[in-house]
Design an enzyme around this catalytic site. Structure first.
Site, PDB file in Angstrom:
ATOM      1  N   TYR A   1       0.845  -1.186   0.000  1.00 43.07           N
ATOM      2  CA  TYR A   1       0.000   0.000   0.000  1.00 43.07           C
ATOM      3  C   TYR A   1       0.882   1.238   0.000  1.00 43.07           C
ATOM      4  CZ  TYR A   1      -3.600  -3.304   1.668  1.00 43.07           C
ATOM      5  OH  TYR A   1      -4.455  -4.368   1.817  1.00 43.07           O
TER       6      TYR A   1
ATOM      7  N   HIS B   1      -0.207 -12.096   1.219  1.00 45.55           N
ATOM      8  CA  HIS B   1      -1.240 -11.248   0.629  1.00 45.55           C
ATOM      9  C   HIS B   1      -1.954 -11.939  -0.535  1.00 45.55           C
ATOM     10  CE1 HIS B   1      -2.154  -6.683  -0.084  1.00 45.55           C
ATOM     11  NE2 HIS B   1      -3.251  -7.408  -0.073  1.00 45.55           N
TER      12      HIS B   1
ATOM     13  N   PRO C   1     -15.893  -5.059   3.545  1.00 46.29           N
ATOM     14  CA  PRO C   1     -17.205  -5.531   3.999  1.00 46.29           C
ATOM     15  C   PRO C   1     -18.342  -4.596   3.604  1.00 46.29           C
ATOM     16  CG  PRO C   1     -16.016  -4.545   5.828  1.00 46.29           C
ATOM     17  CD  PRO C   1     -15.044  -4.613   4.674  1.00 46.29           C
TER      18      PRO C   1
ATOM     19  N   GLY D   1     -18.477  -3.528   0.432  1.00 43.67           N
ATOM     20  CA  GLY D   1     -18.514  -3.606  -1.031  1.00 43.67           C
ATOM     21  C   GLY D   1     -17.766  -2.484  -1.715  1.00 43.67           C
TER      22      GLY D   1
ATOM     23  N   GLY E   1     -17.477   0.434  -0.586  1.00 39.72           N
ATOM     24  CA  GLY E   1     -18.222   1.664  -0.337  1.00 39.72           C
ATOM     25  C   GLY E   1     -19.611   1.694  -0.907  1.00 39.72           C
TER      26      GLY E   1
END
Length: 339
Positions: A62, A133, A213, A215, A217
């Site tokens: 990230y 990952h 969780p 989606g 947003g």
């Protein structure tokens, strides 16, 4: 906002790790979801810790690399300090300093080097939960997890995790060293794991950490054709279900979620998060990690902890968004998802 009581959930049985029921995904503070906001991210982490969130999720890719540094600075400058904070990070999506993607890497020598680099960036002496990952399909999972086990033996890592691993990979990895948690995408909009992966997690005593969780947003009701800023990967075609006619169809599903949320006196996002939180049981601990770089969205998300859903509510919500009704793949390129 009244502070919700965040219960603790224990991920894993063979190698148990206690975390807050809701964690905080930190990725968007540095990349992918619009303009990075380091100070906003640090403020959000501080507020999360003050409200009882103990579970922070990041990854070396990230930024790349900048998000781990941000998380490390936030922890060091918080009133709590390192004690009581569960730091989760990941290796395996290899990137160059200029941001280029170099591929998935699960080679043992890379595992060791990536861990040392993450420890330095985070400014900590151990990582509480270290995930692969993405599964490197060119390297036997036994070799990758064997190297991860060496990190546990060296005291650099406390618990091991996998991300987006399929059932057979999970079994083989767990046979080498206990896997504490599987992180994978899971929401009302993404229920792929329910048929084959969740039963394996229950059988082996592995916790579930759902990412996205909400989606990405869309389940908050705030995502529309015009709401995403320049530079946001959700507007760039990476996620087919957030494009064109697929987005229009999926927003109609969100409208049904909104209607139920209004009846329950909460926001659509809180309802969607409460549904995910309720998917756990005595055999499967579930601790979702909704991401945000804004304090106000953090506080809204934490409100899901006090939303009460009956068994009938859970069925009604699931039926309002049938798993096969969501239009579009969750990624444009699904090649790195282990099946």
């Amino acid at each position: 906002m009244s502070t919700p009581h965040l219960e603790t959930r224990t991920l894993g049985t063979a190698s148990p790790l206690d975390v807050s029921a809701l964690g905080l995904g930190c990725m968007g503070m540095s990349e992918f979801y619009g303009t990075p906001d380091e100070q906003g991210g640090i403020d959000t982490i501080h507020r999360a810790l003050d409200l009882g969130v103990t579970f922070l999720d990041t990854a070396d890719m990230y930024g790349p690399f900048t998000n781990e540094r941000l998380v490390g600075r936030a922890i060091a400058s918080s009133s709590q300090g390192r004690d009581g904070v569960v730091v989760a990070t990941k290796f395996g999506n290899e990137r160059s300093e200029d941001g280029g993607f170099l591929g998935v890497n699960g080679r043992p020598e890379y595992v060791r080097a990536a861990c040392d680099a993450s420890l330095q960036r985070l400014g900590v002496d151990h990582i509480d939960l270290y995930y692969q990952h993405r599964v490197d399909k060119t390297v036997p999972i036994e070799e990758t997890v064997g190297a991860m086990e060496e990190l546990v033996e060296a005291g650099k890592v406390r618990h091991l995790g996998l991300s987006e691993a399929g059932p057979e990979t999970i079994r083989r990895a767990h046979a080498v060293h206990p896997i504490t948690a599987l992180q994978t995408e899971y929401s009302l909009f993404t229920r792929d794991l329910e048929a084959e992966i969740a039963p394996v997690l229950r059988e082996l005593g592995i916790g579930l950490v759902p990412y996205s969780p909400l989606g990405r947003g869309i389940l908050t009701g705030a995502v529309t054709r015009d709401s995403l800023e320049d530079g946001d990967s959700r507007a760039a075609g990476r996620f087919p279900r957030l494009q064109g006619e697929a987005l229009d169809a999926n927003l109609r599903l969100v409208d049904t979620v909104r209607g139920i949320a209004e009846e329950k006196g909460c926001t659509p996002g809180q309802l969607a998060l409460a549904w995910v939180l309720a998917q756990g049981d005595d055999e499967l601990a579930v601790a979702p990690i909704p991401g945000t770089k804004r304090v106000r969205y953090l506080e809204e998300n934490l409100g899901a902890a006090v939303v009460e859903l009956t068994a009938d509510d859970l069925v009604r919500i699931a039926e309002a968004v049938p798993a096969d009704a969501v239009v579009g793949d969750r990624y444009g390129d699904m090649s790195t998802i282990d099946a």
